[in-house]
Scaffold this active site. Structure first.
Site, PDB file in Angstrom:
ATOM      1  N   ASN A 122       0.844  -1.205   0.000  1.00 13.36           N
ATOM      2  CA  ASN A 122       0.000   0.000   0.000  1.00 13.36           C
ATOM      3  C   ASN A 122       0.875   1.249   0.000  1.00 13.36           C
ATOM      4  O   ASN A 122       1.951   1.285   0.614  1.00 13.36           O
ATOM      5  CB  ASN A 122      -1.001  -0.010   1.161  1.00 13.36           C
ATOM      6  N   ILE A 123       0.400   2.238  -0.712  1.00 13.03           N
ATOM      7  CA  ILE A 123       1.138   3.501  -0.862  1.00 13.03           C
ATOM      8  C   ILE A 123       0.164   4.638  -0.574  1.00 13.03           C
ATOM      9  O   ILE A 123      -0.780   4.863  -1.351  1.00 13.03           O
ATOM     10  CB  ILE A 123       1.724   3.624  -2.279  1.00 13.03           C
TER      11      ILE A 123
ATOM     12  N   GLU B 204      -2.929  -4.641  -3.061  1.00 18.20           N
ATOM     13  CA  GLU B 204      -3.347  -5.534  -4.144  1.00 18.20           C
ATOM     14  C   GLU B 204      -3.255  -4.866  -5.514  1.00 18.20           C
ATOM     15  O   GLU B 204      -2.704  -5.463  -6.449  1.00 18.20           O
ATOM     16  CB  GLU B 204      -4.762  -6.053  -3.859  1.00 18.20           C
TER      17      GLU B 204
ATOM     18  N   CYS C 269      -9.940  -5.624   0.782  1.00 19.12           N
ATOM     19  CA  CYS C 269     -11.126  -4.776   0.931  1.00 19.12           C
ATOM     20  C   CYS C 269     -12.048  -4.967  -0.285  1.00 19.12           C
ATOM     21  O   CYS C 269     -11.685  -5.613  -1.270  1.00 19.12           O
ATOM     22  CB  CYS C 269     -10.716  -3.312   1.075  1.00 19.12           C
TER      23      CYS C 269
ATOM     24  N   CYS D 170     -10.656  -3.940  -3.646  1.00 17.77           N
ATOM     25  CA  CYS D 170      -9.593  -4.850  -4.077  1.00 17.77           C
ATOM     26  C   CYS D 170     -10.172  -6.168  -4.579  1.00 17.77           C
ATOM     27  O   CYS D 170      -9.645  -6.767  -5.517  1.00 17.77           O
ATOM     28  CB  CYS D 170      -8.611  -5.102  -2.942  1.00 17.77           C
TER      29      CYS D 170
HETATM   30  N1  THU Z   1      -5.219  -1.707   2.594  1.00 17.57           N
HETATM   31  C1  THU Z   1      -4.647  -2.520   1.646  1.00 17.57           C
HETATM   32  O1  THU Z   1      -3.520  -2.277   1.205  1.00 17.57           O
HETATM   33  N2  THU Z   1      -5.360  -3.582   1.192  1.00 17.57           N
HETATM   34  C2  THU Z   1      -6.595  -3.926   1.649  1.00 17.57           C
HETATM   35  O2  THU Z   1      -7.221  -4.829   1.099  1.00 17.57           O
HETATM   36  C3  THU Z   1      -7.161  -3.225   2.808  1.00 17.57           C
HETATM   37  C4  THU Z   1      -6.538  -1.928   3.151  1.00 17.57           C
HETATM   38  C5  THU Z   1      -4.468  -0.529   3.054  1.00 17.57           C
HETATM   39  C6  THU Z   1      -5.072   0.787   2.633  1.00 17.57           C
HETATM   40  C7  THU Z   1      -4.496   1.724   3.673  1.00 17.57           C
HETATM   41  O3  THU Z   1      -3.216   2.167   3.228  1.00 17.57           O
HETATM   42  C8  THU Z   1      -4.312   0.854   4.905  1.00 17.57           C
HETATM   43  O4  THU Z   1      -4.424  -0.491   4.460  1.00 17.57           O
HETATM   44  C9  THU Z   1      -5.342   1.099   5.983  1.00 17.57           C
HETATM   45  O5  THU Z   1      -6.624   0.979   5.503  1.00 17.57           O
END
Ligand code: THU
Length: 130
Positions: free
Chosen positions: A41-42, A54, A85, A88
């Protein structure tokens, strides 16, 4: 699943840029070419502009020339068995099949395996339109 997908997802999580949520996430895809593509995640100071692990991995896969997700592992250091989520799930669905396996990990490895059909039942599908 061999350990390599878990380890790749965990290594990717180490590269997450998550200074706002402090919730690093990593994802690793094994594509139809047999190669592993990773993402994290970025986030962004303008919060809605950040993105998940993802789609980072999907982007790497597409730019690597592959288009199908054979299997995918997801890991979040603060939440064992972090499921993708909703957004995703839809993004993974675009490049996978109902029987594509999704590996939910903790820091020890894969702890639960689910399919895309389980994660995204009644997925949006326009095939019926023809
Ligand atoms: N996040 C993900 O990278 N993937 C997911 O499926 C759920 C949430 C990240 C987004 C954000 O940067 C952090 O988790 C908190 O929500």
């Amino acid at each position: 699943m061999s350990h390599d997908l878990f380890e790749a997802a965990r290594d990717a999580m180490g590269k997450a840029y998550a200074p706002y949520s402090k919730f690093p996430v990593g994802a690793a895809i094994r594509a139809e070419d047999g190669r592993v593509y990773v993402g994290a995640n970025i986030e962004n100071l303008s919060f809605p502009q950040g993105w998940c692990a993802e789609p980072s991995a999907i982007s790497a896969m597409i730019m690597g020339g592959a288009h199908r997700i054979r299997e995918i592992a997801v890991i979040a250091e603060k939440l064992p068995l972090c499921t993708p989520c909703g957004g995703c799930r839809q993004k993974i669905s675009e490049f996978s099949s109902p029987d594509t396996r999704v590996y939910l990990c903790d820091d020890q490895g894969v702890q639960k395996t689910v399919t895309m059909a389980e994660l995204l039942p009644y997925a949006f599908d326009t095939d019926v339109i023809g």
